[in-house]
Design a protein around this motif. Structure first.
Motif, mmCIF file in Angstrom:
data_model
loop_
_atom_site.group_PDB
_atom_site.id
_atom_site.type_symbol
_atom_site.label_atom_id
_atom_site.label_comp_id
_atom_site.label_asym_id
_atom_site.label_seq_id
_atom_site.Cartn_x
_atom_site.Cartn_y
_atom_site.Cartn_z
ATOM 1 N N PHE A 148 0.844 -1.190 0.000
ATOM 2 C CA PHE A 148 0.000 0.000 0.000
ATOM 3 C C PHE A 148 0.884 1.247 0.000
ATOM 4 O O PHE A 148 2.048 1.203 0.411
ATOM 5 N N VAL A 149 0.301 2.351 -0.467
ATOM 6 C CA VAL A 149 1.053 3.600 -0.595
ATOM 7 C C VAL A 149 0.280 4.739 0.061
ATOM 8 O O VAL A 149 -0.945 4.849 -0.102
ATOM 9 N N ALA A 150 1.006 5.584 0.790
ATOM 10 C CA ALA A 150 0.450 6.836 1.303
ATOM 11 C C ALA A 150 1.131 7.972 0.562
ATOM 12 O O ALA A 150 2.366 8.111 0.625
ATOM 13 N N ILE A 151 0.349 8.767 -0.152
ATOM 14 C CA ILE A 151 0.881 9.879 -0.951
ATOM 15 C C ILE A 151 0.873 11.130 -0.084
ATOM 16 O O ILE A 151 -0.185 11.682 0.229
ATOM 17 N N CYS A 152 2.050 11.553 0.315
ATOM 18 C CA CYS A 152 2.189 12.654 1.277
ATOM 19 C C CYS A 152 3.223 13.670 0.806
ATOM 20 O O CYS A 152 3.869 14.330 1.638
ATOM 21 N N ASP A 153 3.405 13.800 -0.495
ATOM 22 C CA ASP A 153 4.495 14.626 -0.997
ATOM 23 C C ASP A 153 4.090 16.047 -1.360
ATOM 24 O O ASP A 153 4.651 16.663 -2.269
ATOM 25 N N GLY A 154 3.126 16.578 -0.631
ATOM 26 C CA GLY A 154 2.891 18.011 -0.629
ATOM 27 C C GLY A 154 2.157 18.581 -1.815
ATOM 28 O O GLY A 154 1.616 17.877 -2.675
ATOM 29 N N SER A 155 2.162 19.906 -1.859
ATOM 30 C CA SER A 155 1.399 20.630 -2.867
ATOM 31 C C SER A 155 1.906 20.368 -4.278
ATOM 32 O O SER A 155 1.143 20.282 -5.222
ATOM 33 N N GLY A 156 3.233 20.232 -4.407
ATOM 34 C CA GLY A 156 3.800 19.986 -5.721
ATOM 35 C C GLY A 156 3.786 18.526 -6.124
ATOM 36 O O GLY A 156 4.280 18.182 -7.195
ATOM 37 N N VAL A 279 -2.689 12.164 1.693
ATOM 38 C CA VAL A 279 -2.690 12.765 3.024
ATOM 39 C C VAL A 279 -2.033 14.144 2.966
ATOM 40 O O VAL A 279 -1.034 14.344 2.276
ATOM 41 N N GLY A 280 -2.576 15.103 3.716
ATOM 42 C CA GLY A 280 -1.958 16.412 3.849
ATOM 43 C C GLY A 280 -2.097 17.264 2.602
ATOM 44 O O GLY A 280 -3.111 17.232 1.915
ATOM 45 N N GLU A 281 -1.057 18.030 2.289
ATOM 46 C CA GLU A 281 -1.134 18.975 1.181
ATOM 47 C C GLU A 281 -1.343 18.291 -0.162
ATOM 48 O O GLU A 281 -1.845 18.909 -1.103
ATOM 49 N N ALA A 282 -0.969 17.026 -0.291
ATOM 50 C CA ALA A 282 -1.231 16.297 -1.530
ATOM 51 C C ALA A 282 -2.729 16.161 -1.753
ATOM 52 O O ALA A 282 -3.190 16.054 -2.888
ATOM 53 N N ALA A 283 -3.495 16.165 -0.652
ATOM 54 C CA ALA A 283 -4.963 16.129 -0.740
ATOM 55 C C ALA A 283 -5.537 17.530 -0.730
ATOM 56 O O ALA A 283 -6.458 17.845 -1.486
ATOM 57 N N GLY A 284 -5.003 18.407 0.134
ATOM 58 C CA GLY A 284 -5.477 19.785 0.190
ATOM 59 C C GLY A 284 -5.325 20.400 1.561
ATOM 60 O O GLY A 284 -5.220 19.694 2.567
ATOM 61 N N ILE A 285 -5.313 21.741 1.593
ATOM 62 C CA ILE A 285 -5.172 22.481 2.840
ATOM 63 C C ILE A 285 -6.387 23.397 3.038
ATOM 64 O O ILE A 285 -7.275 23.478 2.195
ATOM 65 N N ASN A 286 -6.404 24.074 4.162
ATOM 66 C CA ASN A 286 -7.474 25.012 4.483
ATOM 67 C C ASN A 286 -7.439 26.176 3.488
ATOM 68 O O ASN A 286 -6.460 26.925 3.426
ATOM 69 N N ARG A 287 -8.511 26.336 2.721
ATOM 70 C CA ARG A 287 -8.505 27.330 1.647
ATOM 71 C C ARG A 287 -8.574 28.760 2.162
ATOM 72 O O ARG A 287 -8.006 29.672 1.554
ATOM 73 N N ALA A 288 -9.242 28.984 3.270
ATOM 74 C CA ALA A 288 -9.389 30.344 3.778
ATOM 75 C C ALA A 288 -8.140 30.817 4.497
ATOM 76 O O ALA A 288 -7.708 31.957 4.329
#
Length: 411
Positions: A148-156, A279-288
């Motif tokens: 299994f893989v967890a994709i956690c490599d951020g916004s880029g 997980v994390g920024e690879a999925a998304g952050i708080n938009r506001a």
């Protein structure tokens, strides 16, 4: 047993807060053997990360629940100062901490390494292939096979590109810098986070910030920057930052800027695919607010629960449930509310956004509620009704004619 044909049960792509937290939750909360988990990251830690470094109490509390107390230089925020077109207002309330990401990220990843997790920084993923019951990841040092893989490599996220995942929404943008305190700094010396909403007048869908920070025992510094949610394109973000800095006596030509893009968390964000979880920024952050660290830490807790179940059963069939669990969780609801509020709060001059910002500046109750919301606390129905009533009343009050005046004025 199928797992014996794989190098690892879980490969975590990205060693930032999302990846390190996922590994720590897997080991400490879910009981997965640490030597069956590998963290892969193209950077060698410590590495620089353009970010203001604010972590709300929700993220800190999630780490503490695993027995992890933040052990890097930090500033504890005592409250917030908000500036808008109509003035400024302050509220004292716990808001969490500000850290240097270079130090915090390296410390958290080292904590996972100390727990026995296999950490391979400087060994980034260059290719991803789905194989029977798992994935083959190509790295600089060779292939890694994982169930299994967890994709956690951020916004880029390189992983998103390799997997062909399309963006769910326009990315936000920010510029960050650190500099010593200057005489015009009203908030930083008192450990207040300052949010300047006047940049909305430049078409910025976001804010300028000044956060007190500390790095490796150096003299107190101020993290400064501008965040643009980018609901609509604006090429003047840097120019708006230059004006905000000039108001504080800082020449943008004499500071080092770090640019960064952010992926917003929206209802259509992709959170899981076959055998892999984002997980994390690879999925998304708080938009506001642009906050990403605390959401990543909390999302990692949910991800670890589902990954651990998959490891034990040998099936990722319930990864779709992970998406639903995130969306219905405290952090998921918070980020969906944020996505909905962004356009409202950062509305242009002459719109309802003016009323919302004016109310935030002039109403201590409104600011206190906003800080509770920022910290992840649910707002009661009574609070929501009172906020709604306050906003409705504000629409009938002309600018500057309020039953109370702000304690300070904007500079």
């Amino acid at each position: 047993m199928k797992g014996r044909s794989f190098d690892y049960d879980v490969a975590i792509i990205g060693g930032g807060p999302a990846g390190a937290s996922t590994a720590l939750h897997l080991v400490r909360a879910e009981g997965i053997a640490p030597n069956r988990i590998v963290v892969l990251d193209k950077a060698r830690f410590p590495r620089d990360k353009p970010c203001a470094g604010a972590i709300s109490p929700l993220g800190i509390g999630t780490l503490e629940a695993m027995g992890i107390a933040v052990d890097v230089p930090r500033v504890t925020l005592a409250g917030a100062r908000v500036i808008a077109e109509s003035g400024a207002g302050e509220t004292l309330a716990p808001m969490g901490i500000v850290v240097c990401r270079r130090e915090f990220d390296a410390w958290l990843l080292e904590t996972a390494r100390h727990d026995g997790v296999v950490v391979r920084d400087g060994d980034g993923v260059t290719g991803i292939a789905r194989i029977a019951d798992g994935y083959r990841l190509m790295t600089a040092s060779g292939a890694v096979q994982s169930r299994f893989v967890a994709i956690c490599d951020g916004s880029g996220s390189t992983s998103r590109k390799l997997l062909g995942l399309r963006e769910s929404a326009r990315k936000g943008h920010l510029y960050v810098l650190e500099s010593p305190e200057v005489p015009s700094d009203i908030a930083a010396g008192r450990k207040l986070a300052e949010f300047d909403l006047r940049v909305v007048g430049d078409g910025i869908q976001g804010y300028y910030w000044d956060f007190p920070t500390a790095q490796g025992g150096m003299v107190p510094l101020v993290s400064r920057g501008i965040y643009h949610a980018n609901l609509s394109s604006n090429r003047a973000v840097k120019a708006s930052l230059a004006r905000a800095l000039d108001q504080r006596g800082i020449d943008i030509a004499h500071v080092k800027l770090k640019a960064f893009s952010t992926r917003p968390f929206v209802r259509s964000s992709v959170l899981a695919i076959d055998g892999a979880i984002l997980v994390g920024e690879a999925a998304g952050i708080n938009r506001a607010t642009g906050e990403g660290i605390a959401p990543a830490i909390v999302m990692a807790k949910i991800a670890a629960r589902h990954i651990a179940r998959a490891v034990r059963t040998g099936s990722s069939a319930r990864f779709e449930v992970y998406s639903r669990d995130v969306l219905s969780s405290c952090i998921g609801r918070h980020m969906l509310q944020s996505a909905a509020l962004t356009r409202f709060v950062y509305g242009a001059i002459g719109t309802v956004g003016v009323v919302a910002r004016r109310y935030l500046v002039r109403s201590p109750y409104g600011r206190a509620a906003a800080l509770k919301w920022y910290c992840g606390e649910p707002l009661s129905l009574f609070t929501q009704i009172r906020l709604g009533a306050g906003l409705m009343a504000a629409t009938h009050i002309r600018r500057g004619v309020w039953p109370y005046a702000p304690t300070r004025t904007a500079r």
